[in-house]
Structures are given as C-alpha cells and as structure tokens.
Design a protein around this motif. Sequence first.
Motif, PDB file in Angstrom:
ATOM      1  N   ASN A 122      -0.224   8.189   0.905  1.00 48.52           N
ATOM      2  CA  ASN A 122      -0.110   7.167   1.955  1.00 48.52           C
ATOM      3  C   ASN A 122      -0.259   5.745   1.431  1.00 48.52           C
ATOM      4  OD1 ASN A 122       0.208   9.213   3.905  1.00 48.52           O
ATOM      5  ND2 ASN A 122      -2.020   9.434   4.053  1.00 48.52           N
ATOM      6  N   HIS A 136     -11.257   1.940  -0.525  1.00 51.89           N
ATOM      7  CA  HIS A 136     -10.915   1.079   0.609  1.00 51.89           C
ATOM      8  C   HIS A 136      -9.837   0.074   0.187  1.00 51.89           C
ATOM      9  CE1 HIS A 136     -15.139   1.846   2.509  1.00 51.89           C
ATOM     10  NE2 HIS A 136     -14.437   2.942   2.318  1.00 51.89           N
ATOM     11  N   VAL A 186      -7.228   0.848   3.696  1.00 52.48           N
ATOM     12  CA  VAL A 186      -7.776   1.138   5.032  1.00 52.48           C
ATOM     13  C   VAL A 186      -7.397   0.050   6.041  1.00 52.48           C
ATOM     14  CG1 VAL A 186      -9.692   2.550   4.171  1.00 52.48           C
ATOM     15  CG2 VAL A 186     -10.018   0.087   4.467  1.00 52.48           C
ATOM     16  N   GLN A 187      -6.299  -0.634   5.802  1.00 58.43           N
ATOM     17  CA  GLN A 187      -5.939  -1.761   6.662  1.00 58.43           C
ATOM     18  C   GLN A 187      -5.725  -1.365   8.113  1.00 58.43           C
ATOM     19  OE1 GLN A 187      -2.595  -3.604   4.854  1.00 58.43           O
ATOM     20  NE2 GLN A 187      -1.205  -1.911   5.248  1.00 58.43           N
ATOM     21  N   ARG A 188      -5.282  -0.149   8.352  1.00 59.59           N
ATOM     22  CA  ARG A 188      -5.065   0.279   9.747  1.00 59.59           C
ATOM     23  C   ARG A 188      -6.377   0.575  10.465  1.00 59.59           C
ATOM     24  NH1 ARG A 188      -0.784   3.219   7.118  1.00 59.59           N
ATOM     25  NH2 ARG A 188       1.150   2.066   7.463  1.00 59.59           N
ATOM     26  N   GLN A 189      -7.374   1.096   9.723  1.00 60.07           N
ATOM     27  CA  GLN A 189      -8.647   1.459  10.355  1.00 60.07           C
ATOM     28  C   GLN A 189      -9.690   0.348  10.278  1.00 60.07           C
ATOM     29  OE1 GLN A 189      -7.664   3.056   7.379  1.00 60.07           O
ATOM     30  NE2 GLN A 189      -7.840   5.245   7.620  1.00 60.07           N
ATOM     31  N   GLU A 190      -9.533  -0.575   9.342  1.00 61.56           N
ATOM     32  CA  GLU A 190     -10.619  -1.515   9.066  1.00 61.56           C
ATOM     33  C   GLU A 190     -10.113  -2.949   8.971  1.00 61.56           C
ATOM     34  OE1 GLU A 190     -13.910  -2.630   9.241  1.00 61.56           O
ATOM     35  OE2 GLU A 190     -14.047  -0.487   8.863  1.00 61.56           O
ATOM     36  N   ASP A 214     -16.228   6.334   5.819  1.00 63.86           N
ATOM     37  CA  ASP A 214     -15.952   7.129   4.625  1.00 63.86           C
ATOM     38  C   ASP A 214     -16.155   6.285   3.374  1.00 63.86           C
ATOM     39  OD1 ASP A 214     -15.167   8.946   2.768  1.00 63.86           O
ATOM     40  OD2 ASP A 214     -13.133   9.206   3.534  1.00 63.86           O
ATOM     41  N   SER A 255      -8.635  -7.321   6.211  1.00 63.80           N
ATOM     42  CA  SER A 255      -7.337  -7.965   6.420  1.00 63.80           C
ATOM     43  C   SER A 255      -7.336  -9.414   5.947  1.00 63.80           C
ATOM     44  CB  SER A 255      -6.947  -7.913   7.894  1.00 63.80           C
ATOM     45  OG  SER A 255      -6.728  -6.584   8.269  1.00 63.80           O
ATOM     46  N   HIS A 284     -18.054   1.092   6.670  1.00 64.44           N
ATOM     47  CA  HIS A 284     -16.959   2.038   6.905  1.00 64.44           C
ATOM     48  C   HIS A 284     -17.489   3.467   6.822  1.00 64.44           C
ATOM     49  CE1 HIS A 284     -13.145   4.199   6.233  1.00 64.44           C
ATOM     50  NE2 HIS A 284     -12.607   3.202   6.921  1.00 64.44           N
TER      51      HIS A 284
END
Length: 189
Positions: free
Chosen positions: A48, A85, A108-112, A80, A116, A78
């Motif tokens: 991914n 990350h 982890v840009q989508r979750q965290e 995990d 950004s 976070h």
Amino acid sequence: MDEVSITEIHQLCISMANQVIQRLGWKNLSVTPLHNKQKQQLAAGIANSVLNWKWAMERYRSNFVDSILGLSVKVNHHADQDTLHAVILCKYDSRRLLFSLCMLENFVQRQEPALSGKILKIALIYSTFFCEIIGLEEMYIQDPTTEVRPRYTAYSFAQVWHDHDKISADVADVLQCLRVKLAHTALIV
C-alpha cells in the motif's frame, strides 16, 4: 580531538530535529533512526505504499557503511506503534561530499492527520542540520517525481543541469525558506 563518525552526526541531527519539532508544538511526533528491521521491511517493499521502497533501498545503497541515513517519524499516540508511520531516506557520499534527500513517505496519512504536511519540513530541518555540520553548501534531492517538484521548488530547489535525476539548492536558501514557512510558529530554526 577524535573525528566524529557519520553515524554520530546522524544521531545528533535527529536529536536537534526533535528539539525543533517540540518547539514547533508538534509534541505528538518524534524522529528516530531507522533500525535494521525497518530497513529490511523497506527493502522487501511496503504494501500500500505509493513509492517503490524496494527499488530505493537497492538504488541508494552503496559500499559505504554510513551511506544510507534513514529516519523514522512516529506519531506518539498512534494505536499501532510497530508499523512504520513515515520514513525519510537520505544519503551521504563521503567521497564526493554530497548529501541527498532520496525518498520520503507518510504511510499513515489517511489515518493520522498529525503528520500531514510535516514530513518534508522535518526532512529539510534534519538535512540542513546535517549539511551545516558537515560543512556542505549545497544539498540535493534524488529522483524527484514530476508531481512533487513544485513542493521542492518552493524551498528553492532547481534542476541540476548536468544530472537530470537530481535537483539541488543552497543549504542557506533552504534554511531561509524553512524560516519563512515556519514563521507563524514564532520559531527561528
């Protein structure tokens, strides 16, 4: 006085970058060196991932022990903590006295959202410290993709005329651009 190793300079720059990150108010972030297990993960390829880390670990590897300078950026809260990350991959070529920022990615840009827009800034903070300590006036970015070049030109990077795989900038110019972009935090890097 004993000569300082590249690994020791790497550790010092990470420590200095962490101090700046804290002063910026990004208290939930921390930077550590990439460990061998993490480097092996990258060399095997990251599922991914937008970028090809397997290719990068092969391309930027050399016979020099300290050539790849890897940084792991973690979001401290976070869920995990065992996964990567964000990663920043740099390379120092002691024979040519060249420092390059090779690759960076926020996994982890989508979750965290805490990461950004900060990975490039962290990479440039670390890189300017490293170059200043080594005494380099110019830094490079290797193999930038077309879609991210505008981000780099905002920090004064331009095409290297004799090597189309690289863009470069004066360290002083990058540092000045960082100061301008971080001015809203009342921090002088």
